[in-house]
Design a protein around this motif. Structure first.
Motif, short mmCIF file in Angstrom:
data_model
loop_
_atom_site.label_atom_id
_atom_site.label_comp_id
_atom_site.label_asym_id
_atom_site.label_seq_id
_atom_site.Cartn_x
_atom_site.Cartn_y
_atom_site.Cartn_z
N LEU A 151 -39.79 41.77 -31.91
CA LEU A 151 -41.20 42.54 -31.43
C LEU A 151 -41.76 42.93 -32.91
N GLY A 160 -29.90 47.41 -33.34
CA GLY A 160 -30.94 46.64 -34.68
C GLY A 160 -32.14 47.67 -34.39
N CYS A 200 -42.96 46.64 -32.70
CA CYS A 200 -43.37 47.98 -32.39
C CYS A 200 -43.17 48.72 -33.22
S1 SF4 Z 1 -36.14 47.01 -33.02
FE1 SF4 Z 1 -37.98 47.92 -33.51
S2 SF4 Z 1 -39.29 46.55 -33.24
FE2 SF4 Z 1 -37.52 46.21 -32.07
S3 SF4 Z 1 -37.43 46.35 -30.41
FE3 SF4 Z 1 -36.60 47.94 -31.10
S4 SF4 Z 1 -38.11 49.27 -31.74
FE4 SF4 Z 1 -39.05 47.44 -31.21
#
Ligand code: SF4
Length: 234
Positions: free
Chosen positions: A31, A70, A33
């Motif tokens: 993802l 992560g 985000c």
């Molecule tokens: S690591 Fe960052 S980009 Fe990945 S799901 Fe979690 S908040 Fe979203």
């Protein structure tokens, strides 16, 4: 090849309920985000490798648990082996996940390799993000939630909130949707954490949430984390 964490938070009392834990940070995520404060991890720019098992052997008797985070931990190759090695040293394991890989959650559950799960719910189902390949994230989230519910493991559902992304009505809908999927625990809202650069260069929030409205209309108890109005309170 076995992936090692790129960094370790050596001690936290906040990330595993009622336990002294460390956090192992792994790279990679499916993802993007906009509020994510770990762009270096998500984009895999951090190349260092930490000997996590040596770290745990040194901390034996001082730590109870390991949080695997992560990035998106369920994308880490050989995660089952990693968990087996940590378990063999006697530690509890929590994973932080965005719920996008239910088959990995199932594998860990069935092999009794995890003890607690914090799972993100990102958006209401009608605005859900799509994973690479096009699958709606919400479908995977629902499947992961069902696996966790059946497992009897303690777990929590949580959402990072920023008024520029989610209105009160969106949040209430998300809590209702989780409840309709049989989630009955506390629903955690984590206020956008502005520690510097985020993946989408999110601007700081310009308003506060109406918590009375959230509490009145949500069908589950809400746990508020890092909300500005609570900072500085004991
Ligand atoms: S690591 Fe960052 S980009 Fe990945 S799901 Fe979690 S908040 Fe979203």
């Amino acid at each position: 090849m076995r992936r090692h964490p790129v960094d370790i938070t050596p001690l936290t009392f906040l990330d595993y309920p009622k336990k002294a834990a460390c956090i192992f940070w792994y790279t990679g995520c499916n993802l993007r985000c906009p509020y994510c404060y770990n762009p270096e991890l998500v984009l895999g720019r951090t190349k260092s490798q930490v000997d996590e098992l040596a770290f745990l052997k040194e901390r034996s008797g001082f730590l109870d648990a390991v949080v695997l985070s992560g990035g998106e931990i369920t994308l880490t190759p050989q995660l089952k082996d990693i968990c087996e090695d940590i378990k063999a040293l006697g530690y509890l394991i929590k994973i932080d996940t965005n719920g996008s890989n239910p088959h990995i959650v199932r594998e860990l559950v069935e092999n009794k390799l995890i003890d607690y799960v914090a799972m993100d719910n990102k958006m209401p189902s009608d605005r859900t993000w799509r994973l690479p390949g096009g699958t709606p994230l919400f479908e995977r989230f629902a499947e992961s939630l069902s696996i966790l519910k059946e497992s009897g493991l303690p777990f929590e559902v949580r959402t990072t909130v920023h008024p520029g992304l989610l209105e009160e009505s969106d949040i209430i809908r998300m809590i209702r949707e989780a409840n309709a999927l049989s989630y009955t625990g506390t629903y955690y809202l984590q206020y956008f954490f502005n520690a510097g650069t985020t993946l989408g260069n999110m601007a700081p929030p310009t308003r506060r949430y109406d918590r009375d409205m959230l509490n009145r209309h949500a069908p589950l108890p809400i746990g508020y984390r890092n909300f500005p109005e609570d900072r500085g309170k004991g």
